[in-house]
Design an enzyme around this catalytic site. Sequence first.
Site, mmCIF file in Angstrom:
data_model
loop_
_atom_site.group_PDB
_atom_site.id
_atom_site.type_symbol
_atom_site.label_atom_id
_atom_site.label_comp_id
_atom_site.label_asym_id
_atom_site.label_seq_id
_atom_site.Cartn_x
_atom_site.Cartn_y
_atom_site.Cartn_z
ATOM 1 N N HIS A 152 0.823 -1.212 0.000
ATOM 2 C CA HIS A 152 0.000 0.000 0.000
ATOM 3 C C HIS A 152 0.860 1.267 0.000
ATOM 4 O O HIS A 152 0.392 2.351 -0.350
ATOM 5 C CB HIS A 152 -0.914 -0.016 1.224
ATOM 6 C CG HIS A 152 -2.141 0.832 1.089
ATOM 7 N ND1 HIS A 152 -2.329 1.742 0.064
ATOM 8 C CD2 HIS A 152 -3.252 0.940 1.878
ATOM 9 C CE1 HIS A 152 -3.492 2.352 0.205
ATOM 10 N NE2 HIS A 152 -4.066 1.889 1.297
ATOM 11 N N ASP A 388 -9.714 -10.489 -18.019
ATOM 12 C CA ASP A 388 -9.751 -11.682 -18.868
ATOM 13 C C ASP A 388 -8.346 -11.965 -19.396
ATOM 14 O O ASP A 388 -7.828 -11.235 -20.242
ATOM 15 C CB ASP A 388 -10.722 -11.452 -20.028
ATOM 16 C CG ASP A 388 -10.877 -12.669 -20.922
ATOM 17 O OD1 ASP A 388 -10.130 -13.659 -20.740
ATOM 18 O OD2 ASP A 388 -11.731 -12.640 -21.818
#
Length: 444
Positions: A152, A388
């Site tokens: 982060h 995808d």
Amino acid sequence: MKVKVVSSKLIKPCTPTPPNLNKYKLSFVDERVPPINVGVVLFYPTSSNIRKHRLEESLAKILPEFYILAGRYVKNDYVVDCGDQGVEFVEAEAVEVELVDLLEIKEAGILNDLLPSKFYRADESSEDPLLSIQVTELKLRGGLVISVSVCHRIFDASSLGTFIAAWSNATNDNNHPIGIRPSFESPSLFPGTNPDQDSSPVRTTYDPNIVVKRFSFDKDAIATLRSKLSQGTKQSTRISRVRLVCAVVAKALIGVDRAKHGGESRSCLTSQAVNMRARTIPPLQKHSCGNLILLSPTPCFISPAETTNNNNNDNNNVVIGIEQQLVDILGDALDKTIADCAEMFSPGRWRSVMMGPVEDMYGKLMSGEVSYSIMFSDWSKFGFYEADFGWGKPVGARIGTMTLENSVILMDNKEGDGIDAWVQLNRNDMPLFEQDHGIKLYTI
């Protein structure tokens, strides 16, 4: 769940990072985010025709654009050494679990074996990879799980979505080239200050007493909530799915705190993470990476009588009234933060816009003026269900376990018309939350 690691390696950029980019200085916001990792887990229904070597090849191919991810964080200097040390790439197998069972799991911690082993480690060692990926093949009836975890310190959830989109596009031969060119402009726009010590006001360590569970608000629940809450709210625009869910969850969390303190309604502060990318004037670049978020905190007080949970019709009306109040409270705070964001690049404004609300929030918490806080973070627009890699879009997306109590992460559901709320609570408090009237009524 038995997961066996088959291999672990470091993937390096296919071309070396230029010397002028070898040091990446953290931005003002980067220096102040909690020392945690941000992770997402993606589930795919088949492992047939999957060329896993393509995942490695495409990863190496895009890393020159995302060169920071292949570096190492130098904690004392607040810089990333971009020396192409590599990102962690783990291949694993799960032999006794089916995809359909994994998708039914509501507690994030049960999925931890599908995450890279160092998911809970952040800022501990200058040797730790900033990006870790685990690809787990489900051997029993087929399926593939791809988990991605990033430090982060350098990336927020929006940046993680940008990376996954670029990686999946590069892997999928059927995709037309889509110009995802990340930019790393935040340190020049919001220069870091090299604080003497960790500037994050949030302290995080792995706490086994904190549990993270998923509560799903489907299309019908959203429609019902929108119909009921649109009648009494002062919001002039159509209430978003996220704001509706935040109101229901906040009401339940306030009820939990009251139940724990003998019926007392303590002062509460709600905070929403706001993505500033499209909201500054001029707007930041579309694929800006880093921590480009603002906090939108606001005090919130609900009287003791209002948080009583009964099941009669009068109480149903009270519950709706509370949630309408919360929709307005959250909406007003968000509108103010968005307006402030538009002034970000006015002379001398950015630091006060970023830090004014944060300093006020933690000042109230430290002084006792506010007893506790509730944090919301919206991940629903970051495209995780669009990833995808060449064998179809994911049928499930989950978060990696975090340990920020009273925090909620909101994600799209698979259909894109509902919201999954990942609620982080003390294990002893979770049953109280689950018994809230609104949670029982609207979630599946």
